[in-house]
Design a protein around this motif. Structure first.
Motif, PDB file in Angstrom:
ATOM      1  N   LEU A 116       0.806  -1.301  -0.146  1.00 21.04           N
ATOM      2  CA  LEU A 116      -0.706   0.031   0.098  1.00 21.04           C
ATOM      3  C   LEU A 116       1.400   1.492   0.322  1.00 21.04           C
ATOM      4  N   GLN A 117       0.677   2.249  -0.566  1.00 21.18           N
ATOM      5  CA  GLN A 117       1.348   3.593  -1.270  1.00 21.18           C
ATOM      6  C   GLN A 117       0.790   4.624  -0.379  1.00 21.18           C
ATOM      7  N   TRP A 118       1.392   5.303   0.351  1.00 24.60           N
ATOM      8  CA  TRP A 118       0.612   6.356   0.253  1.00 24.60           C
ATOM      9  C   TRP A 118       1.955   7.852  -0.847  1.00 24.60           C
ATOM     10  N   TYR A 119       0.499   8.339  -1.155  1.00 25.76           N
ATOM     11  CA  TYR A 119       0.892   9.682  -2.239  1.00 25.76           C
ATOM     12  C   TYR A 119       0.411  11.735  -1.455  1.00 25.76           C
ATOM     13  N   ARG A 120       0.823  12.357  -1.884  1.00 24.29           N
ATOM     14  CA  ARG A 120       0.550  13.336  -0.974  1.00 24.29           C
ATOM     15  C   ARG A 120       0.873  14.507  -2.230  1.00 24.29           C
ATOM     16  N   GLN A 121      -0.383  14.955  -2.692  1.00 23.82           N
ATOM     17  CA  GLN A 121      -0.150  15.949  -4.670  1.00 23.82           C
ATOM     18  C   GLN A 121      -0.544  17.037  -3.705  1.00 23.82           C
ATOM     19  N   GLU A 122      -0.069  17.976  -4.360  1.00 23.47           N
ATOM     20  CA  GLU A 122       0.056  19.333  -4.320  1.00 23.47           C
ATOM     21  C   GLU A 122      -0.332  20.438  -5.801  1.00 23.47           C
ATOM     22  N   PRO A 123      -1.703  21.510  -5.469  1.00 24.13           N
ATOM     23  CA  PRO A 123      -1.571  21.592  -6.934  1.00 24.13           C
ATOM     24  C   PRO A 123      -1.191  22.234  -8.088  1.00 24.13           C
ATOM     25  N   THR A 143      -0.226  21.105   3.465  1.00 25.54           N
ATOM     26  CA  THR A 143      -1.769  20.858   2.581  1.00 25.54           C
ATOM     27  C   THR A 143      -1.533  20.248   1.585  1.00 25.54           C
ATOM     28  N   GLY A 144      -2.223  19.376   1.476  1.00 20.94           N
ATOM     29  CA  GLY A 144      -2.470  19.260  -0.071  1.00 20.94           C
ATOM     30  C   GLY A 144      -3.241  17.797  -0.128  1.00 20.94           C
ATOM     31  N   LEU A 145      -2.869  17.237  -1.279  1.00 26.32           N
ATOM     32  CA  LEU A 145      -4.074  15.738  -1.299  1.00 26.32           C
ATOM     33  C   LEU A 145      -3.480  14.590  -1.141  1.00 26.32           C
ATOM     34  N   TYR A 146      -4.356  13.577  -0.010  1.00 22.56           N
ATOM     35  CA  TYR A 146      -3.604  12.700  -0.254  1.00 22.56           C
ATOM     36  C   TYR A 146      -3.795  11.559  -0.411  1.00 22.56           C
ATOM     37  N   GLY A 159      -8.883  10.254  -2.104  1.00 26.43           N
ATOM     38  CA  GLY A 159      -8.328  11.185  -1.848  1.00 26.43           C
ATOM     39  C   GLY A 159      -8.539  12.018  -0.331  1.00 26.43           C
ATOM     40  N   THR A 160      -7.841  12.382   0.079  1.00 23.46           N
ATOM     41  CA  THR A 160      -8.122  13.409   1.828  1.00 23.46           C
ATOM     42  C   THR A 160      -7.660  14.743   0.912  1.00 23.46           C
ATOM     43  N   THR A 161      -8.296  15.620   1.455  1.00 16.92           N
ATOM     44  CA  THR A 161      -7.876  17.218   0.817  1.00 16.92           C
ATOM     45  C   THR A 161      -7.758  17.498   2.536  1.00 16.92           C
ATOM     46  N   LEU A 162      -6.213  17.876   3.027  1.00 20.30           N
ATOM     47  CA  LEU A 162      -5.322  18.518   4.527  1.00 20.30           C
ATOM     48  C   LEU A 162      -6.122  20.046   3.886  1.00 20.30           C
ATOM     49  N   THR A 163      -6.169  20.892   4.943  1.00 20.21           N
ATOM     50  CA  THR A 163      -5.724  21.817   4.560  1.00 20.21           C
ATOM     51  C   THR A 163      -5.282  22.886   5.751  1.00 20.21           C
ATOM     52  N   VAL A 164      -4.061  22.678   5.893  1.00 21.68           N
ATOM     53  CA  VAL A 164      -3.800  23.714   7.679  1.00 21.68           C
ATOM     54  C   VAL A 164      -3.997  24.439   7.215  1.00 21.68           C
ATOM     55  N   TRP A 220      -1.921   6.590 -18.291  1.00 21.29           N
ATOM     56  CA  TRP A 220      -2.186   7.307 -17.932  1.00 21.29           C
ATOM     57  C   TRP A 220      -3.314   7.897 -17.741  1.00 21.29           C
ATOM     58  N   TYR A 221      -3.763   8.716 -16.526  1.00 19.17           N
ATOM     59  CA  TYR A 221      -5.133   9.622 -16.023  1.00 19.17           C
ATOM     60  C   TYR A 221      -5.484  10.218 -16.266  1.00 19.17           C
ATOM     61  N   ARG A 222      -6.897  10.387 -15.424  1.00 19.37           N
ATOM     62  CA  ARG A 222      -7.720  11.599 -15.592  1.00 19.37           C
ATOM     63  C   ARG A 222      -8.073  12.008 -13.881  1.00 19.37           C
ATOM     64  N   GLN A 223      -7.946  13.238 -13.535  1.00 18.24           N
ATOM     65  CA  GLN A 223      -7.724  13.454 -12.807  1.00 18.24           C
ATOM     66  C   GLN A 223      -8.675  15.330 -12.845  1.00 18.24           C
ATOM     67  N   GLN A 224      -9.779  14.883 -11.653  1.00 17.10           N
ATOM     68  CA  GLN A 224     -10.770  16.649 -12.105  1.00 17.10           C
ATOM     69  C   GLN A 224     -10.012  17.321 -10.417  1.00 17.10           C
ATOM     70  N   PRO A 225      -9.079  18.357 -10.118  1.00 16.82           N
ATOM     71  CA  PRO A 225      -8.896  19.204  -9.682  1.00 16.82           C
ATOM     72  C   PRO A 225      -9.671  18.632  -8.049  1.00 16.82           C
ATOM     73  N   GLY A 226      -8.386  18.394  -7.428  1.00 15.17           N
ATOM     74  CA  GLY A 226      -9.410  17.435  -5.696  1.00 15.17           C
ATOM     75  C   GLY A 226      -9.838  16.613  -5.636  1.00 15.17           C
ATOM     76  N   GLN A 227      -9.334  15.695  -6.929  1.00 15.21           N
ATOM     77  CA  GLN A 227      -9.723  14.484  -6.469  1.00 15.21           C
ATOM     78  C   GLN A 227      -9.449  13.678  -7.085  1.00 15.21           C
ATOM     79  N   SER A 228      -9.950  11.972  -6.701  1.00 14.43           N
ATOM     80  CA  SER A 228      -8.956  11.412  -7.425  1.00 14.43           C
ATOM     81  C   SER A 228      -7.862  11.082  -8.420  1.00 14.43           C
ATOM     82  N   LEU A 229      -7.995   9.644  -8.918  1.00 12.65           N
ATOM     83  CA  LEU A 229      -7.269  10.093 -10.448  1.00 12.65           C
ATOM     84  C   LEU A 229      -7.724   8.008 -10.381  1.00 12.65           C
TER      85      LEU A 229
END
Lengths: 109, 114
Positions: A32-39, A84-87, A102-107, B34-43
């Motif tokens: 299992l992996q955890w990722y963080r994504q910033e805008p 802050t980011g999408l986990y 996904g979990t959107t975290l705002t600090v 290749w993935y598609r993602q809406q802003p703030g959502q999962s893949l």
């Protein structure tokens, strides 16, 4: 079909607070992996857990893999605005990886 | 870990046109997605890009709408054809380290269709 459910979906906290994000499934995963994504960026891998019951620490982040390898948690201690980011959690098994909702975290400072 | 670049980083396109997104990896990799993602959502996985053969598409995605090329182990393209506003999204390519299922992502292409 393997599904991963994350909770909560949204989390807004003050700097310095602790939080836990959960990733649950009825399926068993080999890893299992955890990722963080910033805008404006792609997801970045934080950690991989592979053994049931495994605990990994990455500075203020603690990751745990459930004993049955069906669930995982991410705990952040003393959250900072930079957290802050999408986990996203993702499970690996036979075939393609499965991503959680996904979990959107705002600090807030 | 692999370093992945995508071009363009963003684009604004007119309805009915097509856009080709390029993905370049700094090392040879077997698995590319290749993935598609809406802003703030999962893949959402669109397809697996297979080197030397046709891509493997997920349910809801078809080759006519999203043709994919994979001429070698370091490069792939995704075309979004006959675009509509519903295609506005972020498109991401990724590669996978097979044994541990770890994926490494490009920075994404933000597409807006008017």
């Amino acid at each position: 079909t393997q599904l991963l459910e994350q909770s909560p979906q949204f989390l807004s906290i003050q700097e310095g607070e602790n939080l836990t994000v959960y990733c649950n499934s009825s399926s068993v995963f080999s890893s299992l992996q955890w990722y963080r994504q910033e805008p404006g960026e792609g997801p970045v891998l934080l950690v991989t857990v592979v053994t049931g019951g495994e605990v990994k620490k990455l500075k203020r982040l603690t990751f745990q893999f459930g004993d049955a390898r069906k669930d995982s948690s991410l705990h952040i201690t003393a959250a900072q605005p930079g957290d802050t980011g999408l986990y996203l959690c993702a499970g690996g098994g036979a075939g393609k990886s499965t991503f959680g909702d996904g979990t959107t975290l705002t600090v807030k400072p | 870990s692999a370093v992945i670049s995508q071009k363009p980083s963003r684009d604004i396109c007119q309805r009915g046109t097509s856009l080709t997104i390029q993905c370049q990896v700094d090392s040879q990799v077997t698995m590319m997605f290749w993935y598609r993602q809406q802003p703030g959502q999962s893949l959402t996985l669109i397809a697996t890009a297979n080197q030397g053969s046709e891509a493997t598409y997920e349910s809801g995605f078809v080759i006519d709408k999203f043709p994919i090329s994979r001429p070698n182990l370091t490069f792939s393209t995704l075309t979004v054809s006959n675009m509509s506003p519903e295609d506005s999204s972020i498109y991401l390519c990724s590669v996978e380290e097979r044994k541990r299922h770890e994926q490494f992502f490009g920075p994404g292409t933000r597409l807006t269709v008017l």
